[in-house]
Design an enzyme around this catalytic site. Sequence first.
Site, PDB file in Angstrom:
ATOM      1  N   HIS A  61       0.856  -1.183   0.000  1.00 25.09           N
ATOM      2  CA  HIS A  61       0.000   0.000   0.000  1.00 25.09           C
ATOM      3  C   HIS A  61       0.900   1.244   0.000  1.00 25.09           C
ATOM      4  O   HIS A  61       1.601   1.507   0.977  1.00 25.09           O
ATOM      5  CB  HIS A  61      -0.911   0.012   1.226  1.00 25.09           C
ATOM      6  CG  HIS A  61      -1.898  -1.119   1.245  1.00 25.09           C
ATOM      7  ND1 HIS A  61      -3.115  -1.052   0.600  1.00 25.09           N
ATOM      8  CD2 HIS A  61      -1.832  -2.345   1.811  1.00 25.09           C
ATOM      9  CE1 HIS A  61      -3.769  -2.194   0.774  1.00 25.09           C
ATOM     10  NE2 HIS A  61      -3.008  -2.996   1.513  1.00 25.09           N
ATOM     11  N   LEU A  62       0.874   1.987  -1.095  1.00 23.93           N
ATOM     12  CA  LEU A  62       1.679   3.202  -1.209  1.00 23.93           C
ATOM     13  C   LEU A  62       0.870   4.464  -0.904  1.00 23.93           C
ATOM     14  O   LEU A  62       1.421   5.555  -0.845  1.00 23.93           O
ATOM     15  CB  LEU A  62       2.303   3.293  -2.607  1.00 23.93           C
ATOM     16  CG  LEU A  62       3.316   2.189  -2.946  1.00 23.93           C
ATOM     17  CD1 LEU A  62       3.841   2.357  -4.366  1.00 23.93           C
ATOM     18  CD2 LEU A  62       4.466   2.168  -1.942  1.00 23.93           C
ATOM     19  N   ASP A 153      -8.591  -5.089  -2.173  1.00 27.30           N
ATOM     20  CA  ASP A 153      -7.975  -5.323  -0.867  1.00 27.30           C
ATOM     21  C   ASP A 153      -8.255  -4.174   0.099  1.00 27.30           C
ATOM     22  O   ASP A 153      -8.188  -3.001  -0.261  1.00 27.30           O
ATOM     23  CB  ASP A 153      -6.469  -5.506  -0.990  1.00 27.30           C
ATOM     24  CG  ASP A 153      -5.846  -5.836   0.346  1.00 27.30           C
ATOM     25  OD1 ASP A 153      -6.157  -6.911   0.886  1.00 27.30           O
ATOM     26  OD2 ASP A 153      -5.095  -4.999   0.869  1.00 27.30           O
ATOM     27  N   HIS A 233      -2.988 -12.386   1.990  1.00 23.11           N
ATOM     28  CA  HIS A 233      -2.685 -12.510   3.426  1.00 23.11           C
ATOM     29  C   HIS A 233      -3.427 -13.626   4.159  1.00 23.11           C
ATOM     30  O   HIS A 233      -4.167 -13.383   5.120  1.00 23.11           O
ATOM     31  CB  HIS A 233      -2.894 -11.173   4.152  1.00 23.11           C
ATOM     32  CG  HIS A 233      -4.129 -10.401   3.767  1.00 23.11           C
ATOM     33  ND1 HIS A 233      -5.394 -10.938   3.775  1.00 23.11           N
ATOM     34  CD2 HIS A 233      -4.286  -9.104   3.394  1.00 23.11           C
ATOM     35  CE1 HIS A 233      -6.280 -10.023   3.430  1.00 23.11           C
ATOM     36  NE2 HIS A 233      -5.615  -8.895   3.187  1.00 23.11           N
ATOM     37  N   ASN A 279      -5.395  -6.442   9.764  1.00 25.02           N
ATOM     38  CA  ASN A 279      -6.455  -7.155   9.050  1.00 25.02           C
ATOM     39  C   ASN A 279      -5.823  -8.019   7.954  1.00 25.02           C
ATOM     40  O   ASN A 279      -5.212  -7.478   7.037  1.00 25.02           O
ATOM     41  CB  ASN A 279      -7.408  -6.136   8.426  1.00 25.02           C
ATOM     42  CG  ASN A 279      -8.565  -6.769   7.683  1.00 25.02           C
ATOM     43  OD1 ASN A 279      -8.580  -7.953   7.406  1.00 25.02           O
ATOM     44  ND2 ASN A 279      -9.552  -5.949   7.334  1.00 25.02           N
ATOM     45  N   ASP A 306       2.012  -6.742   2.663  1.00 22.59           N
ATOM     46  CA  ASP A 306       0.828  -5.975   3.068  1.00 22.59           C
ATOM     47  C   ASP A 306       1.267  -4.728   3.831  1.00 22.59           C
ATOM     48  O   ASP A 306       0.659  -4.338   4.835  1.00 22.59           O
ATOM     49  CB  ASP A 306      -0.133  -6.817   3.910  1.00 22.59           C
ATOM     50  CG  ASP A 306      -1.522  -6.178   4.035  1.00 22.59           C
ATOM     51  OD1 ASP A 306      -1.773  -5.173   3.341  1.00 22.59           O
ATOM     52  OD2 ASP A 306      -2.334  -6.676   4.825  1.00 22.59           O
ATOM     53  N   HIS A 310       0.371   4.125   8.257  1.00 14.59           N
ATOM     54  CA  HIS A 310      -0.673   5.001   8.790  1.00 14.59           C
ATOM     55  C   HIS A 310      -0.018   6.192   9.484  1.00 14.59           C
ATOM     56  O   HIS A 310       1.068   6.066  10.059  1.00 14.59           O
ATOM     57  CB  HIS A 310      -1.553   4.267   9.796  1.00 14.59           C
ATOM     58  CG  HIS A 310      -2.439   3.226   9.189  1.00 14.59           C
ATOM     59  ND1 HIS A 310      -3.518   3.539   8.394  1.00 14.59           N
ATOM     60  CD2 HIS A 310      -2.401   1.862   9.255  1.00 14.59           C
ATOM     61  CE1 HIS A 310      -4.117   2.417   7.999  1.00 14.59           C
ATOM     62  NE2 HIS A 310      -3.457   1.394   8.509  1.00 14.59           N
TER      63      HIS A 310
END
Length: 436
Positions: A61-62, A153, A233, A279, A306, A310
């Site tokens: 996740h970028l 996702d 995942h 998650n 994954d 944040h």
Amino acid sequence: MTAHLLTGVRPYGEDPADVLTADGRIAAIGPDAAAQAPAGTVRHDLDGLVALPGLVDIHTHLRQPGGESAETVLTGTRAAAVGGYTAVFAMANTTPVQDSAGVVEQVLRLGREAGWVDVHPVGAVSAGLEGRHLSDMGAMAHSAARVRVFSDDGRCVADPVLMRRALEYVKAFDGVIAQHAQDPRLTEGSQMHEGAVSAELGLRGWPAVAEESVIARDVLLAGHVGSRLHVCHLSTAGSVDIIRWAKARGIDVTAEVTPHHLLLTDELARSYSPLYKVNPPLRTAADVEAVRAALADGTIDVVGTDHAPHPLESKDCEWAAGAFGMTGLETALSVLIETMVAPGRMTWRDLARVMSSAPARIGRLTDQGQGLEVGAPANITVVDPGVRRTVDPRAQWTRSANTPYAGMELPGQVVATFLHGRPTVLAGEPVAREEA
């Protein structure tokens, strides 16, 4: 392009050899590599260190566009290079969502401008990730980004009809649907793995069957329509059993496990620190053992980080308010050494398979994951397995600090990373493009 000579490295942890790169490819491997080096070749003395093909992350996740307070394509891919990666697949849950040719081409352009790794955008399965209508997958597949991996996702494609249609649609261009297996009704309000620890802590449990039931449905759908399914995942022993069953019947399914599900358990939730909120949730020690065994025997095909950055306020809070997700690009290789290589469950070649060649194959990449062979693209990671380091979030290159490994001592240090023959990391530090 400048040629580089890597002296004394041990390809796949085996016998020492010199490796020569030229014109973006591996030009020679062995005792005569130095003799073939052209004038101006840059020499790197790396005696005894392990050389691997550049790592490929099937699940990153970028955050950009829209989530730049947590990560950008620039900061995330720089962190990836420091972690030994030369390619990442950027997930679609951005703002706006990567559900059109325009947005995936924007992410592709940002990746090329950053220059740290190859960035391959993942397209959304449903428009806006809303789970109601298919996105414009055909346009994304035929865009400059040549998208082959599609995923909602962060959300499950819960509607079986929509999932079937998606599996049918991607067959036209050899795509794959990467499913986030989470039944939304069974996990409504869930905070952690459902079990003894959740009961003691008074946190609403997230049952294993919420993952396993979706995987069971989807492997049957994939087998029915003859399409490719990838399970994101995977985290439970029951999920392993379903994947093993499906593969034995010839269903075209692949599965990934994250580094954190290979190492950490739900016992960490006793701290009530949202750093351990993820998650799918951290599971039991028995689940950890099951996914380790499945990765070792090939039931699980790949390791996907994954990587989910944040901002501070999303994790520096009480558990219930904390965001789901952990960073992982800079620590994944170390966790694999700790859990799989050091105990003898996998060789370095096995590690290269699950972290390089298999994810490249699933994503249909032709210039990544080709291995350390003469003529292959010069995507190379050099690691010192003898180093043990304490994970310090302040010393990491990702924009966010939500690593679950803070303060832990892990083995291995990426010393150098080469992307198509150009060094992106040397002496463990990022190398600016103009310095390479």
